[in-house]
Design an enzyme around this catalytic site. Sequence first.
Site: not given
Length: 439
Positions: A301, A312, A326
Amino acid sequence: MKSSIVRALWLSFIMIIAGAHGALAQDQSTGPMSDDEVYQELNLFGEIFDRIRDEYVDAPNERELVRAAIQGMLTSLDPHSGYLDPNDFEDVREDTQGTFGGLGIEVIMENEVIRVVSPIDETPAARAGVLAGDLIVELDGVEVRGLSLDQAVDKMRGEIGTDIELTIVREGRDDPLNITITRDIITFRVVRTSVRDNVGVIRLARFTGQAYAGIEDGIRELRSEMGDDMKGLVLDLRNNPGGLVDQAVYIADAFLARGNILSTRGRTDDENTRYDANPDDLDKLIADIPLIVLINGGSASASEIVAGALQDQQRATLLGTRSFGKGSVQSIIPLGENGAMRLTTSRYYTPSGRSIQAAGITPDIEIFQDVPEELQGRDLLIGEAALDGHIDGGTEKEATTGSSVFVPADPDKDNQLKYAVDLINGVETNEAFPPKADN
């Protein structure tokens, strides 16, 4: 007459709830139902409710019947939606504040038993030897099967100083394991710092309301302690089950000067949001410092939000094993004196547009631990993709193999941490540290 009036009032109540909270049930074979079909289904529900009240062998508790129906409706959606009665709602609020009573484990419901996502550092459960991936099948000799997740969690909480016996099934072990744990107030430091070979190590155990403040203090303390001798930072998110999304955004922003951190997409415009980083004094303090983020099968999460954003944006190298997967957002919707509902309202996406739901995040460098023989095979967790009823991610292939959750207590035996420190110190190569993204 009485039954008809009750049914009419009940149907009116159900229709108000349905109108207020969105999506109605769908028959996947025929698509969305018409209003007439919905009313027919609700009429069936009212008829069954009346028959139970009038004809069940013993007079039922009507309040419990209604709440069980609501719970069943919500839990049929996905593993993370559910109803919170007033006591459960208060427990959730205590949990996110970082202080609560209980055992100290993050759990999910899987195939009608409780799976441990992660024991929380330095809590009764962790000290008693509970491991990520354990399946809890009995609580004080009573089967978990048939209980909702919130009911099971409620049974694990209790008066401080009292004992509870967990019956645990571990993969690779023939016989169930009985572990007795003494309940305690779970007050834990979410952030701990240390220094290894001129590398600052920040361990974040959970994304509570104190997470960002702890990270900020940790960065400043390490920078002040080491000064120009600081060669790099390691952010340890292993077995961190997540928590508050806003804290994840703040922490990612602490390491980024600009660029996207996270976006969420749901069915309504209100659920479509974008979070971007902004320059501040904290990221300037460590702008030129190499950063490694440690993840594993228990990183879920909010941990995946931070790891995905830093990966990224090419701000950090991810090291360890694949994360839990998740990638959905749950909104806690208060229902006044009746508690609250936990409802999955959107998926979240990394800056490159990846949904990590049921797929997890793959580290840039995969490093495994030396798992003790007695734990080998039992340290693996497939994660979200193994949960019945999980929603799909849509952009990535779902995980099909297990990811290790084992982290040795002795840092000198921690292969992942040692590799990260060696990498920063140039024992391997510094090519793993691309420049900070300018977008």
